[in-house]
Enzyme design. Structure first.
Site, PDB file in Angstrom:
ATOM      1  N   LEU A   1       0.934  -1.214  -0.019  1.00 28.45           N
ATOM      2  CA  LEU A   1       0.096   0.017  -0.168  1.00 28.45           C
ATOM      3  C   LEU A   1       0.762   1.218   0.124  1.00 28.45           C
ATOM      4  O   LEU A   1       1.730   1.393   0.968  1.00 28.45           O
ATOM      5  CB  LEU A   1      -0.860  -0.138   1.195  1.00 28.45           C
ATOM      6  CG  LEU A   1      -1.778   1.366   1.575  1.00 28.45           C
ATOM      7  CD1 LEU A   1      -2.816   1.522   0.269  1.00 28.45           C
ATOM      8  CD2 LEU A   1      -2.471   1.308   2.785  1.00 28.45           C
TER       9      LEU A   1
ATOM     10  N   SER B   1      -0.893   9.395  -6.986  1.00 34.35           N
ATOM     11  CA  SER B   1      -1.279   9.961  -8.264  1.00 34.35           C
ATOM     12  C   SER B   1      -0.316  10.855  -8.954  1.00 34.35           C
ATOM     13  O   SER B   1      -0.619  10.923 -10.065  1.00 34.35           O
ATOM     14  CB  SER B   1      -2.621  10.651  -8.095  1.00 34.35           C
ATOM     15  OG  SER B   1      -2.312  12.004  -7.038  1.00 34.35           O
ATOM     16  N   SER B   2       0.711  11.162  -8.340  1.00 36.51           N
ATOM     17  CA  SER B   2       1.524  12.069  -9.029  1.00 36.51           C
ATOM     18  C   SER B   2       2.866  12.015  -8.379  1.00 36.51           C
ATOM     19  O   SER B   2       3.379  11.129  -7.602  1.00 36.51           O
ATOM     20  CB  SER B   2       1.460  13.505  -8.985  1.00 36.51           C
ATOM     21  OG  SER B   2       1.212  13.905  -7.714  1.00 36.51           O
ATOM     22  N   GLY B   3       4.027  12.566  -9.015  1.00 32.57           N
ATOM     23  CA  GLY B   3       5.512  12.701  -8.481  1.00 32.57           C
ATOM     24  C   GLY B   3       5.925  11.463  -8.208  1.00 32.57           C
ATOM     25  O   GLY B   3       5.951  10.455  -9.125  1.00 32.57           O
TER      26      GLY B   3
ATOM     27  N   GLY C   1       5.013   8.853  -6.337  1.00 36.61           N
ATOM     28  CA  GLY C   1       4.264   7.967  -6.225  1.00 36.61           C
ATOM     29  C   GLY C   1       3.930   7.177  -7.363  1.00 36.61           C
ATOM     30  O   GLY C   1       3.935   5.893  -7.192  1.00 36.61           O
TER      31      GLY C   1
ATOM     32  N   SER D   1      13.269  13.180   3.398  1.00 32.46           N
ATOM     33  CA  SER D   1      14.122  14.014   2.405  1.00 32.46           C
ATOM     34  C   SER D   1      15.352  14.420   3.230  1.00 32.46           C
ATOM     35  O   SER D   1      15.494  14.264   4.244  1.00 32.46           O
ATOM     36  CB  SER D   1      13.201  15.414   2.423  1.00 32.46           C
ATOM     37  OG  SER D   1      13.928  16.203   1.770  1.00 32.46           O
TER      38      SER D   1
ATOM     39  N   TYR E   1       8.246  22.650   6.301  1.00 29.18           N
ATOM     40  CA  TYR E   1       8.459  21.303   5.785  1.00 29.18           C
ATOM     41  C   TYR E   1       9.734  20.847   6.335  1.00 29.18           C
ATOM     42  O   TYR E   1       9.760  19.531   6.711  1.00 29.18           O
ATOM     43  CB  TYR E   1       8.793  21.651   4.092  1.00 29.18           C
ATOM     44  CG  TYR E   1       9.321  20.368   3.403  1.00 29.18           C
ATOM     45  CD1 TYR E   1       8.132  19.337   3.092  1.00 29.18           C
ATOM     46  CD2 TYR E   1      10.465  19.992   2.911  1.00 29.18           C
ATOM     47  CE1 TYR E   1       8.745  18.243   2.150  1.00 29.18           C
ATOM     48  CE2 TYR E   1      10.988  18.911   2.292  1.00 29.18           C
ATOM     49  CZ  TYR E   1      10.037  18.167   1.945  1.00 29.18           C
ATOM     50  OH  TYR E   1      10.305  16.927   1.155  1.00 29.18           O
TER      51      TYR E   1
ATOM     52  N   GLY F   1      -0.448   8.764  -1.715  1.00 31.53           N
ATOM     53  CA  GLY F   1       0.250   9.810  -2.644  1.00 31.53           C
ATOM     54  C   GLY F   1       0.640   9.122  -4.164  1.00 31.53           C
ATOM     55  O   GLY F   1       1.429   9.503  -4.664  1.00 31.53           O
TER      56      GLY F   1
END
Length: 294
Positions: free
Chosen positions: A4, A9-11, A13, A135, A148, A7
């Site tokens: 699983l 849908s983009s980047g 992910g 990160s 962030y 996120g």
């Protein structure tokens, strides 16, 4: 394995989903509003062979329902990849407490919600992997990324604690630390809700915009900083045998990872010494033949 990932849908992910499927894993990816604004992304992932679940990582009920749905479709969850996250940009003083709370709710409390939802089944089986995408800015800081930075440092600490507390149940914890990469992430940054402190900063008030442009130009000039490297690193960690996975993996080709690695090596040495001094060294070693939780 049954995986699983949030996120999706983009980047990073969507790249991670594609690489995991290519490696032969079953994957469920979380997509917000998969029948509406993210329908195209959801369809693309389905075409690749992924299951789609609608999860809002900031909502307890949504997480519980989504994890249950993913587990049912996959036949259980062996690996959770906490990838969903949001970036910020601006002078830190301009971010209100509510702004900070919003970023923490996605980047820290979200992974905690997902992890708590999957852990009971992992502990019961006596195996599993929690893989958190943090990160290099979870180890060092750059100006104008304040909230962030704070969330990624926090997620590193959350990961450290889970690693120790779950090791004897056979549940592994690992971290991927990407540098800056050219993805959609940079187009969806949270900006301060107010700029009323700018006047007191004088010329410095314009620095965030200039620095962001400089970063975009830097990434454009370094095509070797390919986001696919992050997906490949994730698959490498997932596919490694339990007990052999690195706790931290830096992914970067433009120098930031080289600066962070010595810090990570020192942290590993210091942590080992601290745990040894307190008689807890076994908690840093994954029990690959664990007893199932009572």
């Amino acid at each position: 394995m049954n995986i699983l990932i949030t996120g999706a849908s983009s980047g990073f992910g969507k790249l991670i989903v594609a690489e995991l499927l290519k490696a032969g894993h079953q994957v469920a990816g979380t997509v917000r509003d998969p029948k509406g604004r993210n329908a195209e992304a959801a369809d693309l992932l389905r075409d690749l062979g992924a299951e789609i679940v609608d999860i809002d990582v900031t909502n307890d009920a949504s997480v519980e329902a989504g994890v249950a749905a993913a587990s049912d479709r996959l036949g259980g969850i062996d690996v959770l990849i906490n990838n969903a996250g949001v970036g910020v940009y601006g002078l830190q003083e301009n971010f209100s407490a509510a702004d900070f709370q919003r970023v923490f709710d996605i980047n820290v409390f979200g992974p905690q919600r997902l992890t708590r939802a999957v852990l009971p089944q992992m502990r019961e089986r006596g195996e599993g992997l929690i893989l958190n995408i943090t990160s290099v800015l979870g180890r060092i800081t750059l100006p104008f990324y304040g909230p962030y930075n704070a969330t990624k440092w926090a997620l590193e600490a959350v990961s450290e604690n889970y690693r120790a507390e779950l090791s004897q149940f056979g549940v592994d914890v690992a971290i991927i630390e990407p540098g800056g990469f050219p993805t959609e992430f940079h187009g969806n940054l949270i900006l301060p809700t107010s700029t009323d402190r700018n006047e007191g900063y004088g010329e410095m008030a314009d620095a965030p915009v200039a620095a962001r442009q400089q970063m975009n130009e830097f990434l454009a000039a370094n095509p070797q900083q390919n986001p696919s490297l992050v997906a490949e690193a994730v698959v490498s960690v997932v596919d490694a045998a339990p007990g052999t996975r690195p706790f931290r993996t830096e992914v970067d080709t433009v120098g930031m990872g080289d600066l962070v690695k010595p810090m990570n090596d020192l942290a590993a040495t210091s942590t080992q010494a601290l745990f040894t001094n307190f008689g807890m060294a076994d908690m840093l070693k994954l029990n690959v033949t664990p007893k199932k939780a009572a």
